[in-house]
Write a protein that holds these residues in place. Sequence first.
Motif, PDB file in Angstrom:
ATOM      1  N   VAL A 275       2.256  -4.974   2.912  1.00 23.76           N
ATOM      2  CA  VAL A 275       1.150  -5.379   3.765  1.00 23.76           C
ATOM      3  C   VAL A 275       1.253  -6.879   4.045  1.00 23.76           C
ATOM      4  O   VAL A 275       1.261  -7.305   5.193  1.00 23.76           O
ATOM      5  CB  VAL A 275      -0.209  -5.043   3.133  1.00 23.76           C
TER       6      VAL A 275
ATOM      7  N   TYR B 240      -3.935   0.417  -2.555  1.00 20.25           N
ATOM      8  CA  TYR B 240      -3.446  -0.928  -2.287  1.00 20.25           C
ATOM      9  C   TYR B 240      -3.115  -1.609  -3.621  1.00 20.25           C
ATOM     10  O   TYR B 240      -3.954  -1.660  -4.524  1.00 20.25           O
ATOM     11  CB  TYR B 240      -4.491  -1.722  -1.511  1.00 20.25           C
TER      12      TYR B 240
ATOM     13  N   MET C 220       0.024  -3.631   9.381  1.00 21.26           N
ATOM     14  CA  MET C 220      -1.337  -4.146   9.550  1.00 21.26           C
ATOM     15  C   MET C 220      -1.372  -5.535  10.182  1.00 21.26           C
ATOM     16  O   MET C 220      -2.427  -6.169  10.206  1.00 21.26           O
ATOM     17  CB  MET C 220      -2.059  -4.178   8.205  1.00 21.26           C
TER      18      MET C 220
ATOM     19  N   ARG D 100       0.839  -1.192   0.000  1.00 23.70           N
ATOM     20  CA  ARG D 100       0.000   0.000   0.000  1.00 23.70           C
ATOM     21  C   ARG D 100       0.868   1.233   0.000  1.00 23.70           C
ATOM     22  O   ARG D 100       2.022   1.219   0.438  1.00 23.70           O
ATOM     23  CB  ARG D 100      -0.931   0.004   1.215  1.00 23.70           C
TER      24      ARG D 100
ATOM     25  N   ASP E 198      -5.242   3.705   7.553  1.00 26.20           N
ATOM     26  CA  ASP E 198      -5.163   2.655   6.537  1.00 26.20           C
ATOM     27  C   ASP E 198      -5.576   3.166   5.156  1.00 26.20           C
ATOM     28  O   ASP E 198      -5.518   2.415   4.181  1.00 26.20           O
ATOM     29  CB  ASP E 198      -6.043   1.467   6.924  1.00 26.20           C
TER      30      ASP E 198
END
Length: 111
Positions: free
Chosen positions: A48, A93, A63, A38, A89
């Motif tokens: 991620v 992505y 994450m 991301r 967040d």
Amino acid sequence: QVRLAESGGGLVQPGGSLRLSCTASGVDFAILNMGWYRQAPGMQRELVATITRSRDITYGDSMVGRVTISREINVNAVYLEMNQLTPEDTAVYYCRANTVWGQGTVVTVSS
């Protein structure tokens, strides 16, 4: 040549969940090492999660504990389940297959 198509991004409220999908074509999916990364505005792209062709999984620090990566060979897809999302967040992505990147899917976490 590998072609990737991501989907599943969108707007979600804080605390919510999303499932991202990435389908690969153009090559035998079983030989691909897949991953999700991301990039938030003004930030560097970060890991991620990755899942190798032998299903070894690595999670990035950002994450860990809130995401699950999986792959489904019969549909040439890799998934990213994301939970307990926060505004931090919010990012684009990206799916990655070996050295090939997808176009990205936007995730926005906001109330």
